[in-house]
Design a protein around this motif. Structure first.
Motif, PDB file in Angstrom:
ATOM      1  N   ARG A   1       0.805  -1.119   0.078  1.00 41.18           N
ATOM      2  CA  ARG A   1       0.112  -0.160  -0.055  1.00 41.18           C
ATOM      3  C   ARG A   1       0.739   1.250   0.020  1.00 41.18           C
TER       4      ARG A   1
ATOM      5  N   ARG B   1       7.792  -1.161  14.627  1.00 42.84           N
ATOM      6  CA  ARG B   1       7.413  -1.507  13.317  1.00 42.84           C
ATOM      7  C   ARG B   1       8.360  -0.492  12.669  1.00 42.84           C
TER       8      ARG B   1
ATOM      9  N   ALA C   1      -3.539   3.961  12.680  1.00 46.07           N
ATOM     10  CA  ALA C   1      -2.008   3.239  12.341  1.00 46.07           C
ATOM     11  C   ALA C   1      -2.346   2.210  11.418  1.00 46.07           C
ATOM     12  N   ASN C   2      -3.534   1.432  11.105  1.00 42.52           N
ATOM     13  CA  ASN C   2      -3.691   0.557  10.346  1.00 42.52           C
ATOM     14  C   ASN C   2      -4.001   0.847   8.916  1.00 42.52           C
TER      15      ASN C   2
ATOM     16  N   PHE D   1      -0.058   3.307   7.918  1.00 41.68           N
ATOM     17  CA  PHE D   1       1.278   2.768   8.228  1.00 41.68           C
ATOM     18  C   PHE D   1       1.565   1.398   7.616  1.00 41.68           C
ATOM     19  N   ASP D   2       2.733   1.177   7.506  1.00 37.87           N
ATOM     20  CA  ASP D   2       2.951  -0.129   7.077  1.00 37.87           C
ATOM     21  C   ASP D   2       3.468  -0.894   8.512  1.00 37.87           C
ATOM     22  N   LEU D   3       2.595  -1.857   8.755  1.00 38.77           N
ATOM     23  CA  LEU D   3       3.230  -2.468  10.191  1.00 38.77           C
ATOM     24  C   LEU D   3       3.616  -3.816  10.072  1.00 38.77           C
ATOM     25  N   SER D   4       3.763  -4.074   8.846  1.00 38.51           N
ATOM     26  CA  SER D   4       4.419  -5.630   8.586  1.00 38.51           C
ATOM     27  C   SER D   4       5.521  -5.844   9.356  1.00 38.51           C
TER      28      SER D   4
ATOM     29  N   ASP E   1      -3.487  -6.914   0.493  1.00 43.30           N
ATOM     30  CA  ASP E   1      -2.273  -5.876   0.906  1.00 43.30           C
ATOM     31  C   ASP E   1      -2.928  -5.614   2.281  1.00 43.30           C
TER      32      ASP E   1
ATOM     33  N   GLY F   1      -0.356  -8.242   5.472  1.00 43.51           N
ATOM     34  CA  GLY F   1       0.850  -7.803   6.260  1.00 43.51           C
ATOM     35  C   GLY F   1       0.809  -7.075   7.423  1.00 43.51           C
ATOM     36  N   ASN F   2      -0.230  -6.416   7.461  1.00 39.72           N
ATOM     37  CA  ASN F   2      -0.519  -5.260   8.707  1.00 39.72           C
ATOM     38  C   ASN F   2      -1.169  -5.972   9.828  1.00 39.72           C
ATOM     39  N   MET F   3      -1.461  -7.224   9.655  1.00 45.17           N
ATOM     40  CA  MET F   3      -2.337  -7.785  10.798  1.00 45.17           C
ATOM     41  C   MET F   3      -1.265  -8.530  11.903  1.00 45.17           C
ATOM     42  N   THR F   4      -0.497  -7.498  12.535  1.00 44.08           N
ATOM     43  CA  THR F   4       0.525  -8.157  13.191  1.00 44.08           C
ATOM     44  C   THR F   4       0.436  -7.991  14.809  1.00 44.08           C
TER      45      THR F   4
ATOM     46  N   LEU G   1      -4.778  -5.261  15.583  1.00 41.97           N
ATOM     47  CA  LEU G   1      -4.631  -5.110  14.018  1.00 41.97           C
ATOM     48  C   LEU G   1      -5.431  -6.147  13.238  1.00 41.97           C
TER      49      LEU G   1
ATOM     50  N   LEU H   1      -9.342  -5.391  14.012  1.00 44.91           N
ATOM     51  CA  LEU H   1      -9.754  -4.209  13.070  1.00 44.91           C
ATOM     52  C   LEU H   1      -9.919  -4.852  11.617  1.00 44.91           C
ATOM     53  N   ASN H   2      -8.861  -5.723  11.141  1.00 48.73           N
ATOM     54  CA  ASN H   2      -9.193  -5.994   9.560  1.00 48.73           C
ATOM     55  C   ASN H   2     -10.161  -7.080   9.360  1.00 48.73           C
TER      56      ASN H   2
END
Lengths: 337, 71
Positions: free
Chosen positions: A9, A49, A138-139, A142-145, B52, B55-58, B62, B65-66
């Motif tokens: 993203r 992150r 944040a979700n 931002f890139d939180l991977s 997409d 990756g953010n579901m850490t 999160l 939320l997702n």
């Protein structure tokens, strides 16, 4: 099949700047006790992150520095701070300048309606939010991977896992991967990678012995160091398995047996064992001995030798097998290079 | 907190999960288990989580939320 690529993203924000009193903790510094709020844990998570975390608050700077010594969110996580009695519009402008980022890359978190509205009207580029909205924002921005989600291997595993939903049995799925194994012995080109795997592999690692590149070189001189490379229709996993057989007096001992977690869950461990025992049998070796040595996170391989048909020996967690009695364990089709 | 999500995550990571759990605090949260978690959540809720956001579901928050966005 699904041919997905994980799309990155577009990142719009870089930094999150927090107010202190009633945002990071309940209460006001210098006016009695303060109580830590959970938002500090979120801030630490975000800092880990790669999100820039900063402070912009109206306090005495010394009080905040003193308070943070006993809070979860210590100064180590804070990249920038403007703690003074100036107005926050001025402070946020300075923060953007000092970080060398645009105001539109900043998220500002405050509990006060007054401050939020002030920033919204005076600095509309800054995203001003209340503490409760932090993780939502944040979700979104931002890139939180995890670092792992950025790697090619992760993407390949991810596509594999999605793809696996289309199959009834795991064996069908594994066969469809069209896996190819390449097993080499004492290949000096592999010394560094072999040493690295002994250092890094924790889960599928029977003994957990760690070796340096020099030690691996020495081992290759008069022992058997097998290295396994794996590829399949989705990609090349490279060198991901090692087995070191040492001759100790009359015994041939499996000193190291490990697989990188990248290739677990595909029955590759059994194919590797099948190959090695067959190879040793071909050299005229009659008996092979191995042990499980409990180490960091390797409990999943506690019964591996038993599962491979080895017999228990008198000593705890030691196993042996006659190569002529060994029955191949892998039910999956592998190609060999 | 969402009990169904907690249950899926505890099954995957084999340790207790709470509102503040994340990939730094959960030892077994590696790439493989991350993939497992996504696949198990998709099954449990009968949803498809777009690549997409995966990756953010850490962290638990999160994830919640997702997942909730797609139920």
């Amino acid at each position: 099949m699904k041919n997905g690529v994980i799309i990155k993203r577009t990142m719009k924000k870089k930094a999150i700047i927090f107010d202190c009193d009633n945002t990071l903790w309940d209460g006001v510094l210098g006016e009695g006790e303060i109580i830590t709020k959970d938002i500090q844990k979120d801030a630490i998570f975000l800092a880990n992150r790669g999100v820039i975390i900063g402070l912009c608050s109206k306090n005495n700077e010394a009080d905040v520095i003193e308070a943070l010594k006993t809070q979860p969110l210590t100064m180590d996580y804070i990249s920038i701070a403007r703690i003074n009695w100036e107005n926050k519009v001025h402070n946020l402008r300075e923060i953007a300048l000092e970080l060398n980022i645009g105001l539109d890359a900043i998220v500002f978190v405050d509990d006060s309606d007054f401050e939020i509205n002030l920033i919204k009207s005076a600095l509309p580029e800054v995203m001003a939010i209340y503490p409760d909205d932090l993780m939502n924002v944040a979700n979104e921005y931002f890139d939180l991977s995890g670092s792992f989600t950025k790697t090619q291997q992760y993407k390949e595993n991810f596509i594999r896992a999605r793809y696996s939903k289309d199959f009834d049995s795991i064996d069908d799925y594994l066969n469809s991967l069209d896996m190819t194994l390449k097993i080499e012995v004492n290949n000096f080109d592999h010394v560094e990678r072999v040493a690295e795997l002994t250092q890094k592999t924790n889960q599928f690692n029977l003994t957990g012995y760690r070796y340096t590149t020099n030690e691996i070189k020495t081992l290759m001189d008069d022992n058997l160091v097998y290295s396994l490379s794996v590829k399949d229709k989705f990609g090349d996993n490279g060198l991901t398995g090692i087995c070191i057989i040492r001759r100790i007096y009359e015994d041939y001992v499996i000193d190291v047996l490990l697989l990188s977690c990248r290739v677990l869950g595909r029955q590759i461990e059994y194919a590797f064992m099948d190959y090695i025992i067959n190879d040793l049998k071909g050299m005229g070796i009659e008996r092979v001995v191995g042990n499980y040595k409990e180490s960091y996170k390797n409990e999943q391989v506690k019964d591996f030798y038993r599962d491979c048909g080895f017999n228990r020996m008198a000593a705890k967690d030691w196993y042996s097998i006659n190569t002529s009695d060994y029955k191949p364990k892998s039910k999956i089709h592998f190609n060999y290079e | 907190m969402n009990d169904r999500i907690i249950k899926v995550m505890e099954k995957v990571f084999k340790e207790p999960i709470d509102e503040n759990s994340n990939l730094d605090s959960v030892d077994s949260w590696d790439s493989l288990n991350h993939v497992n978690m996504i696949v198990q959540l998709e099954r449990e809720f009968n949803i498809t989580i777009p690549d997409d956001v995966v990756g953010n579901m850490t962290s638990y928050k999160l994830v919640e939320l997702n997942v909730m966005k797609h139920v």
